[in-house]
Design a protein around this motif. Structure first.
Motif, PDB file in Angstrom:
ATOM      1  N   LEU A 236      44.953  61.697  18.220  1.00 40.72           N
ATOM      2  CA  LEU A 236      44.213  61.683  19.477  1.00 40.72           C
ATOM      3  C   LEU A 236      44.175  60.259  20.013  1.00 40.72           C
ATOM      4  O   LEU A 236      44.111  59.305  19.230  1.00 40.72           O
ATOM      5  CB  LEU A 236      42.765  62.150  19.266  1.00 40.72           C
ATOM      6  N   PRO A 237      44.170  60.091  21.333  1.00 38.27           N
ATOM      7  CA  PRO A 237      43.985  58.751  21.896  1.00 38.27           C
ATOM      8  C   PRO A 237      42.622  58.201  21.470  1.00 38.27           C
ATOM      9  O   PRO A 237      41.720  58.948  21.097  1.00 38.27           O
ATOM     10  CB  PRO A 237      44.038  58.973  23.409  1.00 38.27           C
ATOM     11  N   PHE A 238      42.469  56.901  21.551  1.00 34.75           N
ATOM     12  CA  PHE A 238      41.279  56.216  21.045  1.00 34.75           C
ATOM     13  C   PHE A 238      39.961  56.822  21.536  1.00 34.75           C
ATOM     14  O   PHE A 238      39.093  57.161  20.731  1.00 34.75           O
ATOM     15  CB  PHE A 238      41.355  54.730  21.408  1.00 34.75           C
ATOM     16  N   ASP A 239      39.798  56.982  22.850  1.00 34.06           N
ATOM     17  CA  ASP A 239      38.526  57.495  23.386  1.00 34.06           C
ATOM     18  C   ASP A 239      38.227  58.902  22.892  1.00 34.06           C
ATOM     19  O   ASP A 239      37.082  59.221  22.548  1.00 34.06           O
ATOM     20  CB  ASP A 239      38.528  57.457  24.917  1.00 34.06           C
ATOM     21  N   ASP A 240      39.244  59.754  22.822  1.00 34.58           N
ATOM     22  CA  ASP A 240      39.065  61.120  22.325  1.00 34.58           C
ATOM     23  C   ASP A 240      38.759  61.119  20.829  1.00 34.58           C
ATOM     24  O   ASP A 240      37.960  61.932  20.348  1.00 34.58           O
ATOM     25  CB  ASP A 240      40.300  61.968  22.610  1.00 34.58           C
ATOM     26  N   ALA A 241      39.382  60.211  20.100  1.00 34.15           N
ATOM     27  CA  ALA A 241      39.127  60.105  18.662  1.00 34.15           C
ATOM     28  C   ALA A 241      37.683  59.676  18.406  1.00 34.15           C
ATOM     29  O   ALA A 241      37.023  60.206  17.509  1.00 34.15           O
ATOM     30  CB  ALA A 241      40.100  59.128  18.024  1.00 34.15           C
ATOM     31  N   VAL A 242      37.188  58.727  19.198  1.00 35.03           N
ATOM     32  CA  VAL A 242      35.799  58.285  19.055  1.00 35.03           C
ATOM     33  C   VAL A 242      34.853  59.456  19.318  1.00 35.03           C
ATOM     34  O   VAL A 242      33.910  59.693  18.557  1.00 35.03           O
ATOM     35  CB  VAL A 242      35.481  57.099  19.995  1.00 35.03           C
ATOM     36  N   LYS A 243      35.115  60.222  20.368  1.00 31.68           N
ATOM     37  CA  LYS A 243      34.268  61.384  20.674  1.00 31.68           C
ATOM     38  C   LYS A 243      34.286  62.390  19.533  1.00 31.68           C
ATOM     39  O   LYS A 243      33.257  62.956  19.175  1.00 31.68           O
ATOM     40  CB  LYS A 243      34.739  62.048  21.966  1.00 31.68           C
ATOM     41  N   ARG A 244      35.467  62.619  18.955  1.00 32.19           N
ATOM     42  CA  ARG A 244      35.589  63.570  17.843  1.00 32.19           C
ATOM     43  C   ARG A 244      34.800  63.076  16.623  1.00 32.19           C
ATOM     44  O   ARG A 244      34.096  63.853  15.986  1.00 32.19           O
ATOM     45  CB  ARG A 244      37.047  63.779  17.479  1.00 32.19           C
ATOM     46  N   VAL A 245      34.937  61.810  16.304  1.00 30.28           N
ATOM     47  CA  VAL A 245      34.219  61.258  15.151  1.00 30.28           C
ATOM     48  C   VAL A 245      32.712  61.334  15.368  1.00 30.28           C
ATOM     49  O   VAL A 245      31.968  61.726  14.472  1.00 30.28           O
ATOM     50  CB  VAL A 245      34.682  59.813  14.856  1.00 30.28           C
ATOM     51  N   VAL A 246      32.251  60.985  16.555  1.00 25.87           N
ATOM     52  CA  VAL A 246      30.821  61.071  16.867  1.00 25.87           C
ATOM     53  C   VAL A 246      30.331  62.512  16.724  1.00 25.87           C
ATOM     54  O   VAL A 246      29.259  62.759  16.154  1.00 25.87           O
ATOM     55  CB  VAL A 246      30.531  60.519  18.283  1.00 25.87           C
ATOM     56  N   LYS A 247      31.114  63.451  17.193  1.00 26.85           N
ATOM     57  CA  LYS A 247      30.737  64.870  17.123  1.00 26.85           C
ATOM     58  C   LYS A 247      30.674  65.350  15.673  1.00 26.85           C
ATOM     59  O   LYS A 247      29.687  65.968  15.259  1.00 26.85           O
ATOM     60  CB  LYS A 247      31.740  65.711  17.914  1.00 26.85           C
TER      61      LYS A 247
END
Length: 140
Positions: A47-58
């Motif tokens: 995943l691109p960086f911003d999407d990866a951050v959202k996934r990890v936070v979730k």
């Protein structure tokens, strides 16, 4: 990072002891002397960086509660997220989970997952098991 993990775990264990009618101050002191079970896993998420951050936070948000500040360290190329999750038998052992998300390629990101728990007389490997469980969820 290690010193604040110890402090967070000591506070969490003291709070559990106080809820159970025990002495939170004594538990906090003993917790500082206990061994830690630490496990780190490196992942590559497609995943691109911003999407990866959202996934990890979730994923981490579902696993535990955010530790203030939620985003421990932010930068242009990385983001650090920390939560306290439940681990061990009956979910009674607090586990500090820290994820560092770094920019990888255009469509991928690197995640370094670190889970730390205190070990008593009975070895539960809560840090190791929690890291493996969350890594599996992040890899889906």
């Amino acid at each position: 990072m290690d010193q604040s993990e110890d402090k967070i775990l000591a506070e969490e264990l003291a709070a559990l002891a106080a809820v159970g009618g025990g002495n939170g101050s004594l538990t906090r002191l003993v917790a500082k002397l206990m061994r830690k079970n630490v496990h780190e896993i490196d992942l590559c998420i497609p995943l691109p960086f911003d999407d990866a951050v959202k996934r990890v936070v979730k994923v981490l948000g579902r696993a535990g509660r955010a530790v203030d500040p939620r985003h421990v360290d932010s930068g242009s190329n990385h983001e650090t997220i920390r939560v306290v999750a439940s681990g061990g038998t009956g979910g009674m052992n607090p586990v500090v989970v820290t994820a560092v998300v770094e920019k990888g390629g255009e469509s991928s990101s690197k995640v370094k997952l670190r889970a730390v728990a205190k070990e008593g007389l009975v070895k539960q490997r809560a840090g190791e098991k929690t890291a493996a469980r969350l890594a599996a969820l992040l890899s889906r």
